[in-house]
Design a protein around this motif. Structure first.
Motif, PDB file in Angstrom:
ATOM      1  N   SER A  28       0.599  -1.093   0.127  1.00  0.00           N
ATOM      2  CA  SER A  28      -0.073  -0.140   0.003  1.00  0.00           C
ATOM      3  C   SER A  28       0.899   1.357   0.061  1.00  0.00           C
ATOM      4  O   SER A  28       0.436   2.207  -0.452  1.00  0.00           O
ATOM      5  N   ASN A  29       2.067   1.168   0.401  1.00  0.00           N
ATOM      6  CA  ASN A  29       3.025   2.088   0.379  1.00  0.00           C
ATOM      7  C   ASN A  29       3.746   2.441  -0.914  1.00  0.00           C
ATOM      8  O   ASN A  29       4.463   3.513  -1.142  1.00  0.00           O
ATOM      9  N   LYS A  30       3.680   1.418  -1.853  1.00  0.00           N
ATOM     10  CA  LYS A  30       4.176   1.653  -3.123  1.00  0.00           C
ATOM     11  C   LYS A  30       3.650   2.716  -4.139  1.00  0.00           C
ATOM     12  O   LYS A  30       2.382   2.785  -3.978  1.00  0.00           O
ATOM     13  N   SER A  31       4.421   3.448  -4.603  1.00  0.00           N
ATOM     14  CA  SER A  31       3.824   4.363  -5.502  1.00  0.00           C
ATOM     15  C   SER A  31       4.216   3.945  -7.051  1.00  0.00           C
ATOM     16  O   SER A  31       5.323   3.446  -7.319  1.00  0.00           O
ATOM     17  N   ASP A 108      14.048   3.245 -27.578  1.00  0.00           N
ATOM     18  CA  ASP A 108      14.355   4.056 -26.789  1.00  0.00           C
ATOM     19  C   ASP A 108      15.212   3.039 -25.652  1.00  0.00           C
ATOM     20  O   ASP A 108      15.065   1.635 -25.923  1.00  0.00           O
ATOM     21  N   ASP A 109      15.295   3.385 -24.387  1.00  0.00           N
ATOM     22  CA  ASP A 109      15.987   2.536 -23.422  1.00  0.00           C
ATOM     23  C   ASP A 109      15.002   2.323 -22.257  1.00  0.00           C
ATOM     24  O   ASP A 109      15.461   1.889 -21.346  1.00  0.00           O
ATOM     25  N   SER A 110      13.775   2.490 -22.656  1.00  0.00           N
ATOM     26  CA  SER A 110      12.823   2.495 -21.329  1.00  0.00           C
ATOM     27  C   SER A 110      12.385   0.985 -21.204  1.00  0.00           C
ATOM     28  O   SER A 110      12.667   0.206 -22.044  1.00  0.00           O
ATOM     29  N   ILE A 111      12.195   0.795 -19.718  1.00  0.00           N
ATOM     30  CA  ILE A 111      11.868  -0.621 -19.373  1.00  0.00           C
ATOM     31  C   ILE A 111      10.653  -0.427 -18.635  1.00  0.00           C
ATOM     32  O   ILE A 111      10.237   0.454 -18.135  1.00  0.00           O
ATOM     33  N   MET A 112      10.032  -1.465 -18.346  1.00  0.00           N
ATOM     34  CA  MET A 112       8.882  -1.856 -17.495  1.00  0.00           C
ATOM     35  C   MET A 112       9.269  -2.754 -16.408  1.00  0.00           C
ATOM     36  O   MET A 112       9.799  -3.731 -16.721  1.00  0.00           O
ATOM     37  N   LYS A 113       9.099  -2.287 -15.202  1.00  0.00           N
ATOM     38  CA  LYS A 113       9.796  -2.847 -13.999  1.00  0.00           C
ATOM     39  C   LYS A 113       8.606  -3.013 -13.026  1.00  0.00           C
ATOM     40  O   LYS A 113       7.773  -2.276 -12.855  1.00  0.00           O
ATOM     41  N   PHE A 114       8.991  -4.090 -12.090  1.00  0.00           N
ATOM     42  CA  PHE A 114       8.226  -4.290 -10.816  1.00  0.00           C
ATOM     43  C   PHE A 114       9.004  -4.888  -9.877  1.00  0.00           C
ATOM     44  O   PHE A 114      10.068  -5.361 -10.002  1.00  0.00           O
ATOM     45  N   GLU A 115       8.347  -4.912  -8.709  1.00  0.00           N
ATOM     46  CA  GLU A 115       9.004  -5.530  -7.350  1.00  0.00           C
ATOM     47  C   GLU A 115       8.575  -6.738  -7.264  1.00  0.00           C
ATOM     48  O   GLU A 115       9.270  -7.753  -7.126  1.00  0.00           O
ATOM     49  N   ILE A 120       2.176  -5.460 -11.024  1.00  0.00           N
ATOM     50  CA  ILE A 120       1.809  -5.308 -12.690  1.00  0.00           C
ATOM     51  C   ILE A 120       0.533  -4.588 -12.731  1.00  0.00           C
ATOM     52  O   ILE A 120       0.384  -3.535 -13.671  1.00  0.00           O
ATOM     53  N   PHE A 121      -0.163  -4.914 -12.014  1.00  0.00           N
ATOM     54  CA  PHE A 121      -1.609  -4.475 -12.265  1.00  0.00           C
ATOM     55  C   PHE A 121      -1.899  -2.912 -11.891  1.00  0.00           C
ATOM     56  O   PHE A 121      -2.481  -2.270 -12.910  1.00  0.00           O
ATOM     57  N   PRO A 122      -1.283  -2.401 -11.015  1.00  0.00           N
ATOM     58  CA  PRO A 122      -1.471  -0.905 -10.684  1.00  0.00           C
ATOM     59  C   PRO A 122      -0.880  -0.084 -12.043  1.00  0.00           C
ATOM     60  O   PRO A 122      -1.130   0.981 -12.266  1.00  0.00           O
ATOM     61  N   LEU A 123       0.286  -0.594 -12.647  1.00  0.00           N
ATOM     62  CA  LEU A 123       1.197   0.037 -13.754  1.00  0.00           C
ATOM     63  C   LEU A 123       0.245   0.249 -14.785  1.00  0.00           C
ATOM     64  O   LEU A 123       0.270   1.121 -15.769  1.00  0.00           O
ATOM     65  N   PHE A 124      -1.100  -0.516 -14.965  1.00  0.00           N
ATOM     66  CA  PHE A 124      -1.983  -0.493 -15.871  1.00  0.00           C
ATOM     67  C   PHE A 124      -3.255  -0.143 -15.584  1.00  0.00           C
ATOM     68  O   PHE A 124      -4.279  -0.302 -16.276  1.00  0.00           O
ATOM     69  N   ASP A 153      -7.826 -11.268 -20.101  1.00  0.00           N
ATOM     70  CA  ASP A 153      -6.810 -11.812 -19.773  1.00  0.00           C
ATOM     71  C   ASP A 153      -5.411 -10.815 -19.882  1.00  0.00           C
ATOM     72  O   ASP A 153      -5.441  -9.911 -20.609  1.00  0.00           O
ATOM     73  N   VAL A 154      -4.548 -11.140 -18.909  1.00  0.00           N
ATOM     74  CA  VAL A 154      -3.430 -10.270 -18.789  1.00  0.00           C
ATOM     75  C   VAL A 154      -2.201 -11.277 -19.141  1.00  0.00           C
ATOM     76  O   VAL A 154      -2.110 -12.310 -18.390  1.00  0.00           O
ATOM     77  N   TRP A 155      -1.343 -10.786 -20.160  1.00  0.00           N
ATOM     78  CA  TRP A 155      -0.165 -11.793 -20.309  1.00  0.00           C
ATOM     79  C   TRP A 155       1.173 -10.933 -20.502  1.00  0.00           C
ATOM     80  O   TRP A 155       1.110 -10.137 -21.059  1.00  0.00           O
ATOM     81  N   ILE A 156       1.906 -11.288 -19.393  1.00  0.00           N
ATOM     82  CA  ILE A 156       3.269 -10.527 -19.492  1.00  0.00           C
ATOM     83  C   ILE A 156       4.279 -11.377 -19.879  1.00  0.00           C
ATOM     84  O   ILE A 156       4.430 -12.623 -19.450  1.00  0.00           O
ATOM     85  N   GLN A 157       5.062 -11.015 -20.875  1.00  0.00           N
ATOM     86  CA  GLN A 157       6.156 -11.608 -21.355  1.00  0.00           C
ATOM     87  C   GLN A 157       7.491 -10.749 -21.184  1.00  0.00           C
ATOM     88  O   GLN A 157       7.617  -9.822 -21.079  1.00  0.00           O
ATOM     89  N   GLU A 158       8.553 -11.781 -21.612  1.00  0.00           N
ATOM     90  CA  GLU A 158       9.847 -11.225 -21.402  1.00  0.00           C
ATOM     91  C   GLU A 158      10.139 -10.860 -20.455  1.00  0.00           C
ATOM     92  O   GLU A 158      10.872  -9.908 -20.040  1.00  0.00           O
ATOM     93  N   ILE A 159       9.808 -11.592 -19.228  1.00  0.00           N
ATOM     94  CA  ILE A 159      10.189 -11.118 -17.867  1.00  0.00           C
ATOM     95  C   ILE A 159      11.951 -11.411 -17.734  1.00  0.00           C
ATOM     96  O   ILE A 159      12.126 -12.782 -17.903  1.00  0.00           O
ATOM     97  N   GLU A 160      12.501 -10.555 -16.991  1.00  0.00           N
ATOM     98  CA  GLU A 160      13.916 -10.835 -16.725  1.00  0.00           C
ATOM     99  C   GLU A 160      14.161  -9.907 -15.582  1.00  0.00           C
ATOM    100  O   GLU A 160      14.102  -8.649 -15.896  1.00  0.00           O
ATOM    101  N   ASP A 161      14.802 -10.385 -14.560  1.00  0.00           N
ATOM    102  CA  ASP A 161      15.341  -9.377 -13.464  1.00  0.00           C
ATOM    103  C   ASP A 161      14.154  -8.201 -13.042  1.00  0.00           C
ATOM    104  O   ASP A 161      14.676  -7.265 -13.143  1.00  0.00           O
TER     105      ASP A 161
END
Length: 176
Positions: A28-31, A108-115, A120-124, A153-161
């Motif tokens: 709940s503290n994550k922004s 560009d060099d942008s990435i999509m990241k998560f902890e 992932i859900f709040p990112l979208f 359906d939500v499908w996240i691909q190319e997950i790495e680190d």
């Protein structure tokens, strides 16, 4: 005696206050800086899509074979922001949104990241319902279905680190 009770009450209140402010729920503290509100595109038509996103950079024909029926169909692909956002429309209805990182497409060099995976859900902009089910988790891909009233359906691909390259949001699964 009364002063002692008042002092003890104050001490207890201060301790309770300190304890409650020190223990927080990390999620709940994550922004999150949302990437896009995927929910708003559920089964809208091309006019509504352009009303939200503006004119696309490109509109292309999208040839597809429906896996369930083996039927060949042609839809439209609406492309925005150098292919960061790709909307698939069949019969003038948004059926899927694909979101790509800059690193994935090389624009560009942008990435999509998560902890954590639930990040992932709040990112979208997605608030999932209690029927949500994880249907795949390979550490390279993550898939949930059903997700909400608007997203099947939500499908996240190319997950790495703790980053990912592709996010796919299906609104109408009959085509996929």
């Amino acid at each position: 005696m009364r002063k002692i009770n008042i002092i003890l009450t104050l001490v207890i209140l201060v301790l309770l206050s300190a304890c409650s402010s020190g223990s927080t729920n990390s999620s709940s503290n994550k922004s999150f800086e949302p990437i896009i509100d995927a929910t708003q595109f559920s089964k809208i038509n091309s006019t509504q899509l352009v009303g939200i996103m503006g004119d696309p950079e490109k509109i292309e024909d999208f040839e597809w074979i429906v896996p369930k029926t083996n039927q060949s169909i042609v839809g439209k692909l609406y492309i925005y922001e150098k292919n960061k956002f790709e909307f698939i429309l069949f019969d003038d209805v948004v059926t899927r949104l694909n979101v790509y990182s800059g690193q994935y497409w090389g624009y560009d060099d942008s990435i999509m990241k998560f902890e954590e995976k639930d990040d992932i859900f709040p990112l979208f902009g997605i608030e999932y319902n209690n029927q949500i089910k994880k249907v795949a988790d390979t550490n390279f891909a993550l898939r949930y279905s059903p997700v909400s009233d608007k997203i099947e359906d939500v499908w996240i691909q190319e997950i790495e680190d703790k980053t990912f390259g592709i996010a796919k949001f299906t609104y109408d699964p009959s085509y996929f």
